[in-house]
Design a protein around this motif. Structure first.
Motif, PDB file in Angstrom:
ATOM      1  N   GLU A   1     -32.586 -49.128 -12.041  1.00 53.85           N
ATOM      2  CA  GLU A   1     -34.003 -49.306 -11.713  1.00 53.85           C
ATOM      3  C   GLU A   1     -34.828 -49.487 -12.986  1.00 53.85           C
ATOM      4  O   GLU A   1     -35.754 -50.306 -13.034  1.00 53.85           O
ATOM      5  N   ASN A   2     -34.514 -48.699 -14.006  1.00 49.90           N
ATOM      6  CA  ASN A   2     -35.245 -48.827 -15.272  1.00 49.90           C
ATOM      7  C   ASN A   2     -35.008 -50.193 -15.905  1.00 49.90           C
ATOM      8  O   ASN A   2     -35.929 -50.790 -16.477  1.00 49.90           O
ATOM      9  N   VAL A   3     -33.761 -50.682 -15.841  1.00 47.93           N
ATOM     10  CA  VAL A   3     -33.465 -52.019 -16.365  1.00 47.93           C
ATOM     11  C   VAL A   3     -34.252 -53.073 -15.589  1.00 47.93           C
ATOM     12  O   VAL A   3     -34.848 -53.983 -16.176  1.00 47.93           O
ATOM     13  N   ASP A   4     -34.257 -52.964 -14.255  1.00 49.05           N
ATOM     14  CA  ASP A   4     -35.001 -53.927 -13.436  1.00 49.05           C
ATOM     15  C   ASP A   4     -36.482 -53.949 -13.825  1.00 49.05           C
ATOM     16  O   ASP A   4     -37.095 -55.022 -13.931  1.00 49.05           O
ATOM     17  N   GLU A   5     -37.045 -52.756 -14.039  1.00 46.51           N
ATOM     18  CA  GLU A   5     -38.459 -52.694 -14.435  1.00 46.51           C
ATOM     19  C   GLU A   5     -38.662 -53.329 -15.808  1.00 46.51           C
ATOM     20  O   GLU A   5     -39.628 -54.072 -16.031  1.00 46.51           O
ATOM     21  N   ALA A   6     -37.741 -53.046 -16.724  1.00 42.37           N
ATOM     22  CA  ALA A   6     -37.854 -53.618 -18.074  1.00 42.37           C
ATOM     23  C   ALA A   6     -37.824 -55.135 -18.026  1.00 42.37           C
ATOM     24  O   ALA A   6     -38.541 -55.813 -18.778  1.00 42.37           O
ATOM     25  N   LEU A   7     -36.989 -55.678 -17.128  1.00 38.84           N
ATOM     26  CA  LEU A   7     -36.818 -57.131 -17.089  1.00 38.84           C
ATOM     27  C   LEU A   7     -37.974 -57.850 -16.399  1.00 38.84           C
ATOM     28  O   LEU A   7     -38.038 -59.073 -16.422  1.00 38.84           O
ATOM     29  N   THR A   8     -38.909 -57.072 -15.816  1.00 43.01           N
ATOM     30  CA  THR A   8     -40.158 -57.701 -15.356  1.00 43.01           C
ATOM     31  C   THR A   8     -41.102 -57.934 -16.536  1.00 43.01           C
ATOM     32  O   THR A   8     -42.085 -58.661 -16.400  1.00 43.01           O
ATOM     33  N   MET A   9     -40.762 -57.324 -17.704  1.00 44.81           N
ATOM     34  CA  MET A   9     -41.633 -57.422 -18.871  1.00 44.81           C
ATOM     35  C   MET A   9     -41.068 -58.343 -19.939  1.00 44.81           C
ATOM     36  O   MET A   9     -41.661 -58.524 -20.994  1.00 44.81           O
ATOM     37  N   THR A  10     -39.883 -58.896 -19.712  1.00 43.25           N
ATOM     38  CA  THR A  10     -39.286 -59.841 -20.653  1.00 43.25           C
ATOM     39  C   THR A  10     -38.405 -60.818 -19.878  1.00 43.25           C
ATOM     40  O   THR A  10     -37.786 -60.448 -18.881  1.00 43.25           O
ATOM     41  N   ASP A  11     -38.373 -62.049 -20.338  1.00 44.52           N
ATOM     42  CA  ASP A  11     -37.509 -63.048 -19.691  1.00 44.52           C
ATOM     43  C   ASP A  11     -36.316 -63.408 -20.576  1.00 44.52           C
ATOM     44  O   ASP A  11     -35.640 -64.403 -20.342  1.00 44.52           O
ATOM     45  N   ARG A  12     -36.044 -62.563 -21.560  1.00 46.41           N
ATOM     46  CA  ARG A  12     -34.982 -62.882 -22.513  1.00 46.41           C
ATOM     47  C   ARG A  12     -33.588 -62.686 -21.918  1.00 46.41           C
ATOM     48  O   ARG A  12     -32.646 -63.414 -22.237  1.00 46.41           O
ATOM     49  N   VAL A  13     -33.414 -61.663 -21.046  1.00 47.92           N
ATOM     50  CA  VAL A  13     -32.082 -61.292 -20.560  1.00 47.92           C
ATOM     51  C   VAL A  13     -31.608 -62.255 -19.468  1.00 47.92           C
ATOM     52  O   VAL A  13     -32.310 -62.513 -18.498  1.00 47.92           O
ATOM     53  N   GLU A  14     -30.373 -62.729 -19.639  1.00 54.08           N
ATOM     54  CA  GLU A  14     -29.784 -63.677 -18.686  1.00 54.08           C
ATOM     55  C   GLU A  14     -28.724 -63.038 -17.798  1.00 54.08           C
ATOM     56  O   GLU A  14     -28.502 -63.488 -16.665  1.00 54.08           O
TER      57      GLU A  14
END
Length: 667
Positions: free
Chosen positions: A218-231
Motif C-alpha cells: 500500500e505504501n509503494v502504491d501511494e508513493a507511485l502516485t507521486m512519481t512516474d519513474r517506476v516501471e
C-alpha cells in the motif's frame, strides 16, 4: 546563536565521566581468539596504519577474485580507490565460494518469523546451496524484467529471507540496490526512487510487526502516485493480505520465479563499481544517498566481522561452532554489513528475525537465543535499556549460557547499561564489543578486539586495524587527554563512502570541510589516558551551558547511573539566564514512582557525578522515549518539546506516536 562546536582547548569539557571499572578479556576466550593479546593488537594496528596496502592485501587474499588488483590503494583526497584494476563479485564471495569449498549444505541463514497471535514462530534454515539457487533464480527474474548492470533497484521489504535473496541477486548482476527500511513512509519511498532514478521496486504485500501486517505494498502504491519513474514492481506474498496489483506494472514474486533458471553466472564487477546506495537522514535538507562500492566494502566488512565478533567458520566436516545474531533490520547499514555481506563470507550462520523484541512476550529474544544456541549477539543500547526496564525475570526463564560474546551498535552505551548487559546477559564471562561506526564508514571504526582489549563501560575503546582516528580541534591539532574535540579519521580505509549519489559538493561540504584533510564523522569525542575513545554525542548535540560545552552522552550516562533510572535522553532548550538549559527526559525502572522528591534526587545525583554545571534544569518522567523503529531516540523532537515549539518534522518513522502526544501534554 551559541557555537556548538567543541572548543579547542583543555577546558572545553567541564564534565568528564569518570569510569574506573575495567574488564580484561577472559583468559579462556583470549586463548582461542583471532587476536590474543593487547601487544598483538598494538603491533598489528601500527603495521596496518603504517603500511595499509600490505595489510589490506593480506586480508583480501582470503577472498575470491576473478582478476587481482594492480594497486591496493589510489588516494586523491577526498577520493579513494581500493584494489584498483581488480574484478570480483560480492554475491560470489558470499555463496559460490562456499559451495565450491564443499560447504553447500552448511547453514547460511537461520530465519525466524514473528509468531502470529496464538501461533508458533516460523523457522527456516537455508543452506549456502539453497541460497545460491534462490539468488540465481531471482537474478534471472530481474534480468527478465529488464534490469541491467548499473540500474538502481529499490528494495522495500520485511525481514524475511527473500530480502537477503533480493540484495544478493542485485549484487550478482551488478545492479546497485537501494534498500528502504520498512518503517519509512510513502513520501520517503518517492524521494529515494527519484534521487536514485530507480525504475523497479521489490516489495511485499506486508510484513508482520506485533501481530499485525505492515502495509508495504500500500505504501509503494501511494508513493507511485507521486512519481512516474517506476516501471516494474515485484511483490512477495508474505501476509496474504489483500493488495491491488496493477496490470503490466506489478508482478508476483512466486509467479516470476517459478520457471526461472538457477543458472546465473556472477557478473565480473570492477573493484570500484557501485554496490549499493543507502540513504541516511541529514540534520538539514533531503536524505543523503551514501555510495558504497564493491571490493573495498567486501574486504572491510568481512575482516571486521571476523575479528570483532571472533567468528569461527564452518568447515567441510562440520557446521560453524558459532550462531551469530544481529538484531538490526537490513534496511540499515548494520544489517547490510553485519547480517549479510560481512557474515556470509565468514561461513558462519547468520540469524534473521522478522518481529519485535516484546512479541508475543518480553522474553522473545532470550527464547530465540536458547532455542538456536546463539553464541554471538549484537544489539542496540536502546534495546538493552528496554530489557533492563522490563526486568530480569524474563531472562531467568531461559538458558542463555550459549552466549560467548556480546556487542552493541547504533549509539554510545551508558556505563550502567553496559554493566547490566555484562552481568545479567553475559554472566560476567562474555566480552562486550561496543562498536562505533556509521553508514558512511561501511564497517566498524572504533571497537574492542575481544581477545585483546581491556574494555571499559561506556567506551568504544580503540581503532580497528587500518583506522587512524584522532580527537582534534577545528585546526586539526590533537586535543589533550580527556579534552573534548572533533572525531576525525586521518587516512583512507577500504569501506569508506565514495560519495553522495548525485551530489559531489554535499559530499565535500559534509565530510571533508570541517577539518582540512580529514574525514569528519560529525561526532564529538575525547580520548582518555589509556588511549580509549569516548563518544560524547553528535557535535550538533553538544550543549553550551553558560559558555561551557557539555556532551549529552555523558549527562545521559550520569542519569542512567541513578538506580531508579532505566533510560534517559538529554537535549538543550532556551534558558533566559544560561542561554541554554539542560532538559532530561527520563524513563524509570519498573515499580518506581516519579515524584518531585525523585526529581531533585536525580538532579543532585548528576551534579555529584559530573559537577554542578551539568545539573539538569528540567527532568520529565515518561513511560517511553520517542524512537524510530530502528531504536534511535528522536532527540530533535525532544528539543522541540523542551522548547515549547510546534513539531513540524516528519514523524512517520516513530515506533509509537502516542508517546509524543503524552510528552506534549505534559508541557
Amino acid at each position: 546563536m551559541a557555537d556548538t562546536q567543541p572548543k579547542g582547548d583543555a577546558e572545553s569539557m567541564e564534565s568528564v565521566l569518570h569510569e574506573e571499572r575495567k574488564f580484561p578479556p577472559p583468559p579462556a576466550f583470549a586463548a582461542q581468539a583471532h587476536v590474543k593479546s593487547l601487544d598483538e593488537y598494538e603491533t598489528l594496528h601500527k603495521e596496518s596504519v603504517d603500511n595499509p596496502e600490505k595489510f589490506w592485501a593480506e586480508q583480501a587474499a582470503d577472498l575470491h577474485w576473478f582478476q587481482k588488483w594492480d594497486r591496493v590503494l589510489e588516494w586523491d583526497l577526498p577520493d579513494a580507490k581500493w584494489f584498483v584494476g581488480a574484478k570480483t563479485n560480492l554475491a560470489y564471495n558470499c555463496l559460490d565460494r562456499q559451495v565450491e569449498a564443499g560447504l553447500g549444505d552448511r547453514t547460511a541463514i537461520i530465519w525466524e518469523g514473528e509468531p502470529t497471535p496464538g501461533g508458533q514462530p516460523e523457522v527456516r534454515r537455508i543452506s549456502y546451496k539453497q541460497l545460491l539457487d534462490d539468488v540465481s533464480r531471482f537474478a534471472n527474474v530481474l534480468k527478465d524484467l529488464g534490469v541491467k548492470k548499473g540500474d538502481v533497484v529499490t528494495i522495500y521489504m520485511p525481514m524475511v529471507p527473500e530480502l537477503a535473496v533480493a540484495m544478493l541477486a542485485c549484487a550478482r548482476i551488478g545492479a546497485p540496490h537501494s534498500i528502504i527500511f520498512g518503517g519509512f513512509s510513502a513520501s520517503a519511498i518517492r524521494d529515494r526512487v527519484e534521487d536514485g532514478q530507480s525504475k523497479i521496486i521489490i516489495t511485499a504485500d506486508g510484513g508482520w510487526r506485533r501481530g499485525k501486517p505492515v502495509p508495504l505494498k500500500e505504501n509503494v502504491d501511494e508513493a507511485l502516485t507521486m512519481t512516474d519513474r517506476v516501471e516494474k514492481v515485484v511483490v512477495l506474498e508474505r501476509c496474504q493480505n489483500p493488495v491491488t496489483m496493477k496490470e503490466g506494472r506489478d508482478h508476483w514474486w512466486h509467479e516470476c520465479a517459478a520457471d526461472a533458471s538457477a543458472d546465473c553466472p556472477a557478473e565480473h564487477m570492477d573493484a570500484e563499481d557501485l554496490l549499493f546506495i543507502l540513504y541516511t537522514s541529514g540534520s538539514t535538507g533531503k536524505p543523503k544517498g551514501i555510495m558504497h562500492t564493491t571490493a573495498g566494502y567486501m574486504v572491510y566488512t568481512a575482516t571486521t566481522a571476523g575479528i570483532t565478533f571472533d567468528l569461527k567458520p564452518a568447515t567441510a566436516q562440520a557446521e560453524s561452532p558459532d550462531v551469530y545474531w544481529c538484531t538490526a533490520d537490513i534496511g540499515w547499514i548494520t544489517g547490510h554489513s553485519y547480517i549479510i555481506y560481512g557474515l556470509l563470507p565468514n561461513r558462519v550462520p547468520t540469524l534473521m528475525y522478522e518481529g519485535a523484541p516484546d512479541t508475543p512476550d518480553k522474553d522473545r529474544f532470550w527464547d530465540i537465543i536458547e532455542r538456536h544456541k546463539v553464541t554471538k549477539f549484537y544489539t542496540a543500547p536502546t534495546a538493552i535499556r528496554a530489557f533492563m526496564k522490563w526486568g530480569s525475570e524474563h531472562i531467568d526463564k531461559h538458558d542463555i549460557s550459549s552466549l560467548q560474546l556480546l556487542g552493541t551498535v547504533g549509539e554510545p552505551i551508558n556505563p550502567e547499561a553496559w554493566m547490566w548487559y555484562h552481568q545479567t546477559i553475559g554472566n560476567e564471562k562474555c566480552p562486550i564489543v561496543d562498536t562505533w561506526w556509521q553508514t558512511e564508514t561501511g564497517g566498524h571504526m572504533l571497537t574492542p578486539v575481544p581477545g585483546a582489549t581491556t574494555t571499559v563501560p561506556g567506551s568504544c575503546t580503540r581503532p580497528f586495524f587500518g583506522i587512524d582516528a584522532a580527537v582534534v580541534n577545528s585546526e586539526g591539532d590533537e586535543m589533550p587527554t580527556n579534552a573534548g574535540g572533533i572525531l576525525v579519521i586521518r587516512k583512507p580505509w577500504p569501506s569508506m563512502l565514495r560519495g553522495i549519489y548525485g551530489n559531489r559538493q554535499r559530499f565535500i561540504d559534509t565530510y571533508w570541510s570541517k577539518v582540512e584533510g580529514y574525514y569528519t564523522a560529525g561526532d564529538g569525542a575525547r580520548k582518555d589516558q589509556d588511549g580509549n575513545f569516548w563518544i560524547m554525542g553528535r557535535i550538533d548535540d553538544v550543549i553550551v551551558v553558560a559558555g561551557h560545552n557539555l556532551g549529552t552522552m555523558e549527562v545521559e550516562s550520569a542519569l542512567v547511573s541513578h538506580p531508579a533510572v532505566a533510560e534517559a535522553a538529554v537535549v538543550g532548550f532556551p534558558h533566559e539566564i544560561k542561554g541554554t538549559g539542560i532538559a532530561s527526559f527520563v524513563t524509570l525502572r519498573g515499580g518506581v514512582e516519579g515524584t518531585d522528591q525523585l526529581v531533585e534526587e536525580i538532579r543532585d545525583h548528576v551534579a555529584h557525578e559530573l559537577g554542578p554545571i551539568s545539573k539538569p534544569d528540567l527532568v520529565r518522567f515518561t513511560d517511553a522515549l520517542p524512537k524510530t523503529r530502528s531504536g534511535k531516540i528522536m532527540r530533535r523532537l525532544l528539543r522541540d518539546i523542551a522548547a515549547g515549539r510546534e513539531i513540524t518534522q516528519d514523524m512517520t518513522t516513530l515506533e509509537d506516536v502516542s508517546i509524543l502526544a503524552k510528552l506534549q501534554g505534559q508541557g
